[in-house]
Design an enzyme around this catalytic site. Sequence first.
Site, PDB file in Angstrom:
ATOM      1  N   VAL A 179      25.733  42.724  60.179  1.00 13.35           N
ATOM      2  CA  VAL A 179      25.389  43.978  61.076  1.00 13.35           C
ATOM      3  C   VAL A 179      25.293  44.941  61.068  1.00 13.35           C
ATOM      4  O   VAL A 179      25.789  45.143  59.470  1.00 13.35           O
ATOM      5  CB  VAL A 179      26.622  44.048  62.450  1.00 13.35           C
ATOM      6  CG1 VAL A 179      26.971  45.020  62.669  1.00 13.35           C
ATOM      7  CG2 VAL A 179      26.866  42.808  62.755  1.00 13.35           C
ATOM      8  N   CYS A 180      24.353  46.092  60.777  1.00  8.79           N
ATOM      9  CA  CYS A 180      24.334  47.033  60.715  1.00  8.79           C
ATOM     10  C   CYS A 180      24.119  48.395  61.663  1.00  8.79           C
ATOM     11  O   CYS A 180      24.013  47.974  62.527  1.00  8.79           O
ATOM     12  CB  CYS A 180      22.911  47.167  59.329  1.00  8.79           C
ATOM     13  SG  CYS A 180      21.374  47.226  59.521  1.00  8.79           S
ATOM     14  N   ARG A 181      23.658  48.865  61.495  1.00  2.47           N
ATOM     15  CA  ARG A 181      22.653  50.457  62.717  1.00  2.47           C
ATOM     16  C   ARG A 181      21.667  50.238  63.562  1.00  2.47           C
ATOM     17  O   ARG A 181      22.428  49.912  64.663  1.00  2.47           O
ATOM     18  CB  ARG A 181      22.726  51.621  61.908  1.00  2.47           C
ATOM     19  CG  ARG A 181      22.539  52.844  62.719  1.00  2.47           C
ATOM     20  CD  ARG A 181      21.775  53.950  62.081  1.00  2.47           C
ATOM     21  NE  ARG A 181      21.671  54.785  63.296  1.00  2.47           N
ATOM     22  CZ  ARG A 181      20.137  55.225  63.375  1.00  2.47           C
ATOM     23  NH1 ARG A 181      19.719  54.283  62.674  1.00  2.47           N
ATOM     24  NH2 ARG A 181      19.821  56.175  64.370  1.00  2.47           N
ATOM     25  N   GLY A 206      19.839  46.751  62.637  1.00  2.00           N
ATOM     26  CA  GLY A 206      19.597  45.730  62.481  1.00  2.00           C
ATOM     27  C   GLY A 206      18.604  44.982  61.306  1.00  2.00           C
ATOM     28  O   GLY A 206      17.920  44.343  60.474  1.00  2.00           O
ATOM     29  N   MET A 243      23.716  48.036  66.026  1.00  2.00           N
ATOM     30  CA  MET A 243      25.136  48.719  66.658  1.00  2.00           C
ATOM     31  C   MET A 243      24.463  49.498  67.934  1.00  2.00           C
ATOM     32  O   MET A 243      25.385  49.483  68.801  1.00  2.00           O
ATOM     33  CB  MET A 243      25.885  49.466  65.528  1.00  2.00           C
ATOM     34  CG  MET A 243      27.232  48.344  64.475  1.00  2.00           C
ATOM     35  SD  MET A 243      28.127  47.236  66.031  1.00  2.00           S
ATOM     36  CE  MET A 243      29.458  48.865  66.568  1.00  2.00           C
TER      37      MET A 243
END
Length: 229
Positions: free
Chosen positions: A185-187, A189, A214
């Site tokens: 997961v990151c901000r 994708g 996210m």
Amino acid sequence: DALLIRGCGRTDFQQGSPARLFDSVRGRLFGLPDGCRVCPAHDYRGFSASSIGEERRFNPRLGGDADLHDFSGYMNHLNLPHPKRIDEAVPANLQCGRPPSGSSPPEAPDWAPLVLSTAGIWQIEPQALAEHRHQAQIVDVREPAEWADGLGRIAGARLLPMDELSGLETTTDIGLDRDRPVVAVCRSGTRSAQAVVLLTRAGFKQAVNLAGGMLRWQRCQLPVETRPV
């Protein structure tokens, strides 16, 4: 990359042929009407468009009275440096995205509904992860400051920034089970897609990217943790 504005594509890579390119341009493209517009596949001099008539007259490599001998002599003596990894890129382009002969696409993990991206990375949509998150290990690859920002984080996720992931191939002591699914997961994708590549190289066969990161998780109004860690 055949006819460019006042130029042409290179012929010195694998399967390149001045004769074939000459035939493509002079025998086919130059048979189009003079007013047919030509837009470059790429350009580094600020040109935006030309025409078949202009290129037939002014192209220094293929226009005017140039014949195959002129063109071949020009192209065979360009002596340009090869771009990095071109020996890998050209065969991949020739495959047009198809798996190499005798191979097949990766099998879809069956623990949740997943989608294979155009880059060959398994992805999971936020709603699907919300339903199946207890079956996976969730790894958040953002930086610590982002981990605590307004976007929040998924409950149960573990912070493992990209810098730490880069050493996965040389260590096994990272607290993750290689036999269980891992969702990166990151901000947005983007970083997490690269994290999936690193995880896969390190032996995690069920590494998956959270599509949209996210940002999409929040747009789907799924629960987040925002309390200090």
